[in-house]
Scaffold this active site. Structure first.
Site, PDB file in Angstrom:
ATOM      1  CG  ASP A  73      -8.880  -7.089   5.606  1.00 59.55           C
ATOM      2  OD1 ASP A  73      -8.426  -6.490   6.605  1.00 59.55           O
ATOM      3  OD2 ASP A  73      -8.598  -6.762   4.429  1.00 59.55           O
ATOM      4  CG  ASP A 133     -11.403  -6.984   1.150  1.00 59.23           C
ATOM      5  OD1 ASP A 133     -12.508  -6.443   1.283  1.00 59.23           O
ATOM      6  OD2 ASP A 133     -10.481  -6.864   1.979  1.00 59.23           O
ATOM      7  CE  LYS A 147      -8.908  -0.486  -0.604  1.00 58.57           C
ATOM      8  NZ  LYS A 147      -8.173  -0.136   0.609  1.00 58.57           N
ATOM      9  CG  HIS A 188     -10.794  -4.470  -1.617  1.00 58.93           C
ATOM     10  ND1 HIS A 188      -9.540  -5.017  -1.609  1.00 58.93           N
ATOM     11  CD2 HIS A 188     -10.903  -3.807  -0.442  1.00 58.93           C
ATOM     12  CE1 HIS A 188      -8.928  -4.726  -0.482  1.00 58.93           C
ATOM     13  NE2 HIS A 188      -9.740  -3.989   0.250  1.00 58.93           N
ATOM     14  CD  GLU A 199      -7.016  -8.028  -0.262  1.00 59.97           C
ATOM     15  OE1 GLU A 199      -5.936  -8.285   0.317  1.00 59.97           O
ATOM     16  OE2 GLU A 199      -8.006  -7.550   0.322  1.00 59.97           O
ATOM     17  CG  ASP A 235     -13.643   1.806   6.461  1.00 63.14           C
ATOM     18  OD1 ASP A 235     -12.443   1.717   6.160  1.00 63.14           O
ATOM     19  OD2 ASP A 235     -14.184   1.104   7.320  1.00 63.14           O
ATOM     20  CG  ASP A 241     -10.803  -2.413   5.773  1.00 63.63           C
ATOM     21  OD1 ASP A 241     -10.688  -3.584   5.438  1.00 63.63           O
ATOM     22  OD2 ASP A 241     -10.310  -1.470   5.140  1.00 63.63           O
ATOM     23  CG  HIS A 283      -9.219 -10.398   2.950  1.00 63.99           C
ATOM     24  ND1 HIS A 283      -8.267  -9.415   2.779  1.00 63.99           N
ATOM     25  CD2 HIS A 283      -8.558 -11.484   3.434  1.00 63.99           C
ATOM     26  CE1 HIS A 283      -7.087  -9.891   3.144  1.00 63.99           C
ATOM     27  NE2 HIS A 283      -7.237 -11.144   3.532  1.00 63.99           N
ATOM     28  CD1 TRP A 320      -4.695  -4.912  -1.870  1.00 61.86           C
ATOM     29  CD2 TRP A 320      -3.603  -4.073  -0.108  1.00 61.86           C
ATOM     30  NE1 TRP A 320      -5.030  -3.579  -1.762  1.00 61.86           N
ATOM     31  CE2 TRP A 320      -4.379  -3.049  -0.696  1.00 61.86           C
ATOM     32  CE3 TRP A 320      -2.815  -3.771   1.024  1.00 61.86           C
ATOM     33  CZ2 TRP A 320      -4.389  -1.737  -0.196  1.00 61.86           C
ATOM     34  CZ3 TRP A 320      -2.829  -2.472   1.522  1.00 61.86           C
ATOM     35  CH2 TRP A 320      -3.612  -1.483   0.920  1.00 61.86           C
TER      36      TRP A 320
HETATM   37  C1  RNT Z   1      -6.531  -3.392   2.165  1.00 61.77           C
HETATM   38  C2  RNT Z   1      -6.657  -4.862   1.967  1.00 61.77           C
HETATM   39  C3  RNT Z   1      -5.692  -5.705   2.739  1.00 61.77           C
HETATM   40  C4  RNT Z   1      -5.449  -5.160   4.108  1.00 61.77           C
HETATM   41  C5  RNT Z   1      -4.621  -6.043   4.979  1.00 61.77           C
HETATM   42  C6  RNT Z   1      -4.140  -5.332   6.194  1.00 61.77           C
HETATM   43  O1  RNT Z   1      -7.506  -2.683   1.554  1.00 61.77           O
HETATM   44  O2  RNT Z   1      -7.958  -5.266   2.236  1.00 61.77           O
HETATM   45  O3  RNT Z   1      -6.125  -7.009   2.763  1.00 61.77           O
HETATM   46  O4  RNT Z   1      -6.644  -4.887   4.772  1.00 61.77           O
HETATM   47  O5  RNT Z   1      -3.617  -6.591   4.247  1.00 61.77           O
HETATM   48 ZN    ZN Z   2      -8.425  -7.351   2.367  1.00 68.98          ZN
END
Ligand code: RNT
Ligand code: ZN
Length: 416
Positions: free
Chosen positions: A323, A257, A226, A260, A224, A292, A294, A284, A183
């Site tokens: 993640d 993810d 985003k 994302h 990955e 956000d 996460d 993820h 990523w």
């Molecule tokens: C960031 C991505 C990635 C990170 C990690 C730390 O937006 O999701 O996967 O969270 O690599």
């Molecule tokens: Zn991620």
């Protein structure tokens, strides 16, 4: 009051009526490893010294007790795993290298810098996954693999190649394949004049990284995407279309993810399409909230819907990792909550009569389908979960938190 086993026996009878064998479900749940991300333990800091987190991601909060050394992080991981049922994996980032004879820069990393992690994993029978770190570094400030500066780009290409070697080392040492996920944060805050050139450079950089020799049986490379990052709101180089095509053309894995994508775009709806064209997909699992992506994973609708897709397709086709990074609460508890919630979602999926529901769909009995899906939500999953936890040596209900509180008092609170 009935004890855990008695409650389980009752629940078993209830699920039997809809054609589910709870014993089979629990055996299956035990076999599904989740890759727990090391970076929740220290707010993505790593062990390279005093570097700020960059790349459009942020860990907010300053709850006391953050792990500051490899020993502390490992101790916290052990605590977390002791309260999570089943056998899992660990997901490491390159900035968690452990330096014993001087710091090596990202383009100089070698397997030996991860020997301590291998030793840790071996002792506990854990598999390891890996991520090159294309952020939190002085020369990642503008761009990495898509950089217009050839020197910067070469630095990060070398980092990617080095990480492939490290991932291969993990797989060889542990006898379990390693997922290496790429990523990068590259992008623009405002509308770019040229969307193509950075993507063409990213494509070339990835080509160079995967051209390095590595054993494809041992290392699975994922990419990955985003949709945006903080400070990269208008354009990210590694978009979904970019990576989906790149993975398909180069026989790599796409990593989705679920923080994302656009807020109404669901990863649970993407898995079936990905698996029609690729034998495996990587995930993820996280929780997006407003800006956000996460937050700690909950036992919420989307997590449960993702879990249903994993179970319907076969869990061996989905490389499942978490993640998130929340620095505002006890970090060990954050891991445990997220891991257990993911497992609860998998359990609920395993306790769902998918074939029966699918045949109602095929027969267009859509009223009955809706009714049954909703009624199933209140079946006694909690009794099955408690039994699973207890037979795997951890407490099923909130009692596990007592141990975390004790650990906080005995260990975390002393880290000042
Ligand atoms: C960031 C991505 C990635 C990170 C990690 C730390 O937006 O999701 O996967 O969270 O690599
Ligand atoms: Zn991620």
């Amino acid at each position: 009051m009935l004890n855990t086993r008695e409650r389980y026996e009752q629940a078993k009878e209830m699920y039997k009526r809809v054609g589910i064998d709870t014993d089979v479900a629990l055996e299956a749940l035990k076999q599904i490893p989740i890759s727990m991300h090391c970076w929740q333990g220290d707010d993505v800091s790593g062990f390279e010294g005093d570097v700020d987190l960059s790349g459009g991601i942020q860990a907010t909060g300053n709850y006391p007790g953050k792990a500051r050394t490899p020993q502390e992080l490992m101790q916290d991981i052990d605590k977390a795993f002791s309260l999570i049922p089943g056998h899992h994996r660990m997901n490491l980032h390159a900035n968690y290298a452990i330096f014993e004879d001087g710091i090596a820069d990202r383009n100089e990393l070698e397997p030996k810098h991860f020997a301590k992690w291998v030793e840790f994993a071996k002792k506990r029978g854990l598999g390891l996954d890996f991520n090159p770190t294309f952020f939190s570094h002085p020369i990642a400030e503008t761009a990495t693999l898509s950089s217009e500066d050839e020197e910067i780009r070469a630095f990060w290409i070398e980092h990617g190649k080095r990480c492939l070697k490290i991932a291969e080392y993990f797989a060889t040492e542990l006898g379990k394949p390693c997922l290496m996920n790429i990523w990068i944060p590259d992008g623009y805050k405002d509308i770019p004049a040229d969307r193509t050139a950075p993507r063409a450079r990213l494509k070339d950089s990835l080509d160079q990284i995967i051209a390095a020799e590595y054993d494809k049986e041992k290392v699975m490379v994922a990419v990955e995407s985003k949709v945006f990052g903080i400070g990269m709101e208008s354009y990210t180089v590694g978009s979904h279309e970019f990576y989906m095509n790149y993975a398909a053309k180069n026989d790599l894995l796409c990593l989705l993810d679920n923080g994302h994508y656009h807020p109404t775009e669901m990863v649970s709806d993407k898995i079936s399409s990905m698996l029609l064209f690729s034998p495996k997909v990587a995930l993820h699992v996280t929780r997006p909230v407003r800006w956000d992506s996460d937050h700690i994973v909950l036992f919420d609708d989307e997590t449960r819907e993702i879990a249903k897709e994993i179970i319907r397709h076969g869990s061996e086709k989905v490389l499942l990792g978490l993640d998130f990074f929340d620095a505002s609460v006890n970090r060990v508890a954050a891991w445990i909550i997220g891991m257990r919630n993911t497992q609860k979602a998998l359990l609920q999926a395993l306790l769902t009569p998918h074939e029966k529901l699918a045949s109602l769909q095929e027969e267009r009995q859509l009223t009955e389908l809706l009714m049954l899906q909703e009624e199933l939500k209140l079946y006694p999953i909690g009794d099955v979960w408690d039994y699973f936890c207890e037979t795997n040596g951890v407490s099923g209900k909130e009692q596990w938190f007592e141990e975390v509180k004790q650990y906080e008092a005995d260990v975390l609170a002393k880290r000042v």
